[in-house]
Design a protein around this motif. Structure first.
Motif, PDB file in Angstrom:
ATOM      1  N   GLU A  26      -7.355   7.142   5.281  1.00 60.12           N
ATOM      2  CA  GLU A  26      -7.276   6.814   6.710  1.00 60.12           C
ATOM      3  C   GLU A  26      -7.480   5.323   6.975  1.00 60.12           C
ATOM      4  O   GLU A  26      -7.212   4.836   8.077  1.00 60.12           O
ATOM      5  N   ASP A  27      -7.953   4.575   5.965  1.00 62.57           N
ATOM      6  CA  ASP A  27      -8.133   3.137   6.126  1.00 62.57           C
ATOM      7  C   ASP A  27      -6.862   2.347   5.823  1.00 62.57           C
ATOM      8  O   ASP A  27      -6.832   1.131   6.018  1.00 62.57           O
ATOM      9  N   LEU A  28      -5.831   3.014   5.340  1.00 64.23           N
ATOM     10  CA  LEU A  28      -4.558   2.346   5.083  1.00 64.23           C
ATOM     11  C   LEU A  28      -3.776   2.316   6.390  1.00 64.23           C
ATOM     12  O   LEU A  28      -3.330   3.340   6.895  1.00 64.23           O
ATOM     13  N   LEU A  29      -3.605   1.137   6.950  1.00 63.66           N
ATOM     14  CA  LEU A  29      -3.041   0.996   8.291  1.00 63.66           C
ATOM     15  C   LEU A  29      -1.526   0.874   8.284  1.00 63.66           C
ATOM     16  O   LEU A  29      -0.867   1.255   9.248  1.00 63.66           O
ATOM     17  N   SER A  30      -0.969   0.302   7.234  1.00 65.53           N
ATOM     18  CA  SER A  30       0.480   0.169   7.097  1.00 65.53           C
ATOM     19  C   SER A  30       0.773  -0.104   5.633  1.00 65.53           C
ATOM     20  O   SER A  30      -0.126  -0.059   4.787  1.00 65.53           O
ATOM     21  N   VAL A  78     -11.321  -2.435   5.597  1.00 66.57           N
ATOM     22  CA  VAL A  78     -12.484  -2.291   4.717  1.00 66.57           C
ATOM     23  C   VAL A  78     -13.682  -2.077   5.627  1.00 66.57           C
ATOM     24  O   VAL A  78     -13.986  -2.917   6.484  1.00 66.57           O
ATOM     25  N   ARG A  79     -14.365  -0.977   5.465  1.00 63.17           N
ATOM     26  CA  ARG A  79     -15.470  -0.642   6.357  1.00 63.17           C
ATOM     27  C   ARG A  79     -16.688  -1.510   6.089  1.00 63.17           C
ATOM     28  O   ARG A  79     -16.924  -1.941   4.966  1.00 63.17           O
ATOM     29  N   SER A  80     -17.456  -1.732   7.120  1.00 63.53           N
ATOM     30  CA  SER A  80     -18.649  -2.574   7.033  1.00 63.53           C
ATOM     31  C   SER A  80     -19.542  -2.112   5.877  1.00 63.53           C
ATOM     32  O   SER A  80     -19.835  -0.925   5.731  1.00 63.53           O
ATOM     33  N   THR A 100      -0.370  10.074  -1.019  1.00 66.72           N
ATOM     34  CA  THR A 100      -1.824   9.931  -1.100  1.00 66.72           C
ATOM     35  C   THR A 100      -2.331   9.981  -2.539  1.00 66.72           C
ATOM     36  O   THR A 100      -3.381   9.427  -2.851  1.00 66.72           O
ATOM     37  N   ASP A 101      -1.591  10.651  -3.428  1.00 68.58           N
ATOM     38  CA  ASP A 101      -2.050  10.769  -4.813  1.00 68.58           C
ATOM     39  C   ASP A 101      -1.788   9.516  -5.631  1.00 68.58           C
ATOM     40  O   ASP A 101      -2.120   9.476  -6.818  1.00 68.58           O
ATOM     41  N   THR A 102      -1.197   8.502  -5.025  1.00 66.05           N
ATOM     42  CA  THR A 102      -0.922   7.260  -5.753  1.00 66.05           C
ATOM     43  C   THR A 102      -1.881   6.136  -5.381  1.00 66.05           C
ATOM     44  O   THR A 102      -1.727   5.007  -5.859  1.00 66.05           O
ATOM     45  N   ILE A 103      -2.857   6.400  -4.532  1.00 66.58           N
ATOM     46  CA  ILE A 103      -3.759   5.347  -4.059  1.00 66.58           C
ATOM     47  C   ILE A 103      -4.365   4.520  -5.195  1.00 66.58           C
ATOM     48  O   ILE A 103      -4.434   3.285  -5.102  1.00 66.58           O
ATOM     49  N   LEU A 137       0.851  -1.187   0.000  1.00 58.73           N
ATOM     50  CA  LEU A 137       0.000   0.000   0.000  1.00 58.73           C
ATOM     51  C   LEU A 137       0.888   1.238   0.000  1.00 58.73           C
ATOM     52  O   LEU A 137       2.071   1.159   0.347  1.00 58.73           O
ATOM     53  N   PRO A 138       0.364   2.382  -0.410  1.00 56.89           N
ATOM     54  CA  PRO A 138       1.217   3.577  -0.530  1.00 56.89           C
ATOM     55  C   PRO A 138       1.717   4.065   0.814  1.00 56.89           C
ATOM     56  O   PRO A 138       1.068   3.881   1.846  1.00 56.89           O
ATOM     57  N   SER A 139       2.874   4.700   0.793  1.00 54.78           N
ATOM     58  CA  SER A 139       3.426   5.288   2.006  1.00 54.78           C
ATOM     59  C   SER A 139       2.636   6.544   2.377  1.00 54.78           C
ATOM     60  O   SER A 139       1.848   7.067   1.581  1.00 54.78           O
TER      61      SER A 139
END
Length: 663
Positions: free
Chosen positions: A71-75, A81-83, A24-27, A18-20
């Protein structure tokens, strides 16, 4: 006795990343939200051209995707993934490029291992070369779970990817890790020298060194990080260098050498990788931001190729980071120009507009002739057999090397999922100015060595046409460089090493002779154009029709030869042309005009000069006639010289390492 099956184990091929935090613009390159597939409307589609199509009808054809929440990218390996939501990893960096593994390696069976916590579903998809999406398998998960999917690579002969989606149900679903693996006998990983060639971009070099230091797993099989510094702004003298050097644990080495261009810098990296016993050298441009995961992916792939292969990474636009600049490059053999492998490929594809799953052409495997040296992994076995780069300074060195390797039986693979962000040349024009010399000379040298067609196919014809375009455009400095390139071809291949460090200063010393080469920062530094003195009033000047080009050229050149410029045009320009309007068929109508450059950093004053046109056109004609006459002899001469001028011994002498002082 232990059988291979008993000694085998699961080896990682590619992990989910996942992106560092600062990207954020590479998501969209890593993850996106929405359904498993969608239909992308192109401009030429009938529905896209229908002005009165109801909005609800259009929604049936939209992807429904949206950017994932940062904000859902933890590491770097996990996300939430939200409910009630669905996330897809069918993206550039996380889909598995099955057809490339099927084509170039012996791997035929893989597995996907997905570790999750929470409630939801894991669904695996695949595509074929046409971009059709198919569901492969799925699992319901609850609590801490490990989902394993056994998968085959056999159906991916012409193209296709694997990927998976996550859907959260009553609670959030957290991806803890994802990994693509294969079952094989354990093997030692190849060791690589990671080499960056730089010319006065120390900030980029230090930034990439910090990225490597922050991702130590990327350095696991790196023998050394080598920076070949050819500039005057030395990397070692920058603030923060000592800290970066320490953080790399003794793996960083700096070599200072004269400016030998990209070919000289990268040849030094090749040379050093052979000398230090590396299995590979990874060549990197200086003006990049790397995705460090790419290093491991390229090494893992290269170690498993059936035939030693050059493995290239793709290039994204550094200033528009979801835009893929190119997906693969070939050389048109009749014209010796870079070309697209497939007609349906889209240049500068934006993953922020259409994701991988929606874009059919991205699913067809792309086979290439070469890969740009912004990121290119070369086995030292290949270097030992075919030599180092041709001493070309810049331009065509990477393409020529790929062609030379291919002729020796070593392919190039541009591997999806391995990439850098690079300062794009989409808004540059390196066909004018000092670089024109290298473009012209090196294209002709590449043609002499590799063209399968008599007299180089269309290359000489197009070279003459380019001369006419530059001359009627009043680009006399550019044309001077092109004429020198033609003259230097006849000096033979032995001259290439001799002029490697001196040619650029020689060309730049000529700038004072040509107003079109003298750049001023502000347009106001020039006299103001006189109102009503432009060449044409009314409609914009368009490009002549193809059938009229010869007649247009004869008429235009004749007019510029016999008609003197208006006297006042030497004192005041007739107008101003923005770079996007700087086209030969427009410039040919002016006697005097201010033209901005592609980078937007300044402008030059183009002034028509019939005497320069006459003398340069005559010289270009004479040189092209001689080149046509001597073509076969020159081709034999250059082809015969390649083993010598690309040898380690020849480059060692150029580096000053043959008994003289050197770094």
């Amino acid at each position: 006795m232990t059988t291979p099956e008993e000694s085998s184990s699961w080896s990682a091929l590619q992990r989910v990343i996942l992106p560092s935090a600062d990207q954020t613009d590479t998501i969209p390159l890593y993850v996106d939200a929405g359904p498993a597939s969608g239909i992308r409307l192109r401009e030429n589609d009938e529905l896209a051209r229908t002005p009165k199509l109801p909005e609800e009808k259009l929604q049936m054809f939209s992807s429904g995707s949206r950017p994932a929440r940062f904000e859902d990218l933890l590491s770097r390996q996990s996300m939430r993934v939200r409910s009630g939501e669905q996330i897809s990893f069918g993206t550039y960096f996380n889909a598995f490029p099955a057809s490339y593994w099927r084509r170039w390696t012996s791997v035929r069976d893989i597995r996907l291992v997905v570790e999750t916590s929470g409630t939801g579903a894991v669904t695996v998809y695949k595509s074929n070369a046409r971009g059709s999406v198919q569901r492969v398998d799925g699992r319901h998960v609850d609590g801490d779970a490990t989902s394993v999917f056994e998968l085959s690579l056999k159906p991916f002969g012409d193209g296709g990817w694997y990927w998976f989606d996550l859907a959260a149900s009553s609670t959030d679903l957290v991806l803890k890790s994802g990994m693509w693996e294969t079952f094989e006998v354990p093997r030692a990983s190849g060791q690589v020298t990671l080499e960056i060639t730089t010319m006065n971009k120390p900030d980029f070099c230090l930034n990439n060194a910090r990225i490597l230091a922050d991702n130590p797993e990327a350095l696991a099989n790196v023998k050394e990080v080598l920076i070949v510094d050819q500039g005057t702004q030395k990397v070692e003298e920058q603030d923060g260098f000592a800290e970066v050097e320490k953080s790399l644990g003794g793996k960083l080495r700096i070599i200072n050498q004269p400016n030998l261009g990209g070919s000289g810098g990268f040849a030094r990296g090749m040379y050093e990788s052979v000398e230090n016993g590396s299995d590979y050298v990874l060549l990197l441009d200086d003006d990049i931001v790397m995705e460090p995961e790419s290093i491991g992916r390229m090494l893992i792939f290269a170690d498993r190729c059936r035939t030693p292969a050059i493995i290239g990474g793709h290039m994204f636009d550094l200033y528009n980071r979801s835009v893929l600049h190119t997906f693969g490059e070939v050389v048109d053999p009749f014209r010796i120009v870079p070309a697209q492998p497939h007609a349906d490929m889209e240049l500068r594809h934006d993953f922020g507009v259409a994701n991988l799953r929606q874009t059919a052409w991205l699913h067809r495997r792309v086979d290439v002739d070469y890969n740009g040296w912004w990121m290119c992994l070369i086995p030292t076995k290949v270097i030992k057999e075919i030599g180092l780069s041709l001493p070309l300074f810049i331009k065509w060195d990477d393409a020529e090397y790929g062609l030379r390797a291919k002729e020796a039986g070593y392919p190039t693979v541009s591997l999806p999922g391995a990439a850098v962000w690079h300062v794009s040349w989409a808004d540059k024009d390196d066909m004018v100015g000092w670089q024109a010399y290298f473009h012209e000379r090196n294209r002709l040298i590449t043609t002499l060595i590799h063209s399968p067609y008599p007299k180089g196919g269309r290359v000489l014809r197009e070279s003459v046409q380019a001369d006419v375009k530059h001359l009627v455009s009043m680009q006399y400095f550019t044309q001077h460089g092109r004429l020198e390139a033609l003259q230097d071809i006849f000096k033979g291949p032995a001259e290439l090493h001799k002029v490697l460090a001196s040619k650029l200063p020689e060309i730049n010393a000529l700038k004072d002779q040509y107003s079109d080469a003298q750049l001023k920062e502000n347009v106001d530094d020039f006299p103001a154009p006189k109102l009503g003195r432009g060449p044409v009033s009314g409609a914009p000047i368009g490009m002549p029709a193809k059938k009229d080009l010869v007649q247009w050229g004869i008429k235009t050149v004749s007019r510029q030869l016999v008609k003197n410029p208006a006297p006042e045009s030497a004192e005041r320009p007739q107008g101003f042309l923005a770079h996007r309007d700087n086209r030969w068929f427009r410039l040919a109508h002016y006697d005097s005009v201010i033209v901005s450059n592609a980078e937007g950093t300044g402008a030059s004053w183009y002034k028509r000069d019939p005497k320069k046109l006459k003398s340069m056109l005559a010289e270009a004609s004479r040189l092209h006639l001689r080149l046509f006459r001597d073509w076969d002899k020159l081709g034999e001469q250059y082809r015969a010289a390649v083993p010598e001028i690309t040898s380690l011994a020849a480059w060692k002498k150029t580096f000053g390492l043959d008994g003289r002082n050197g770094n």
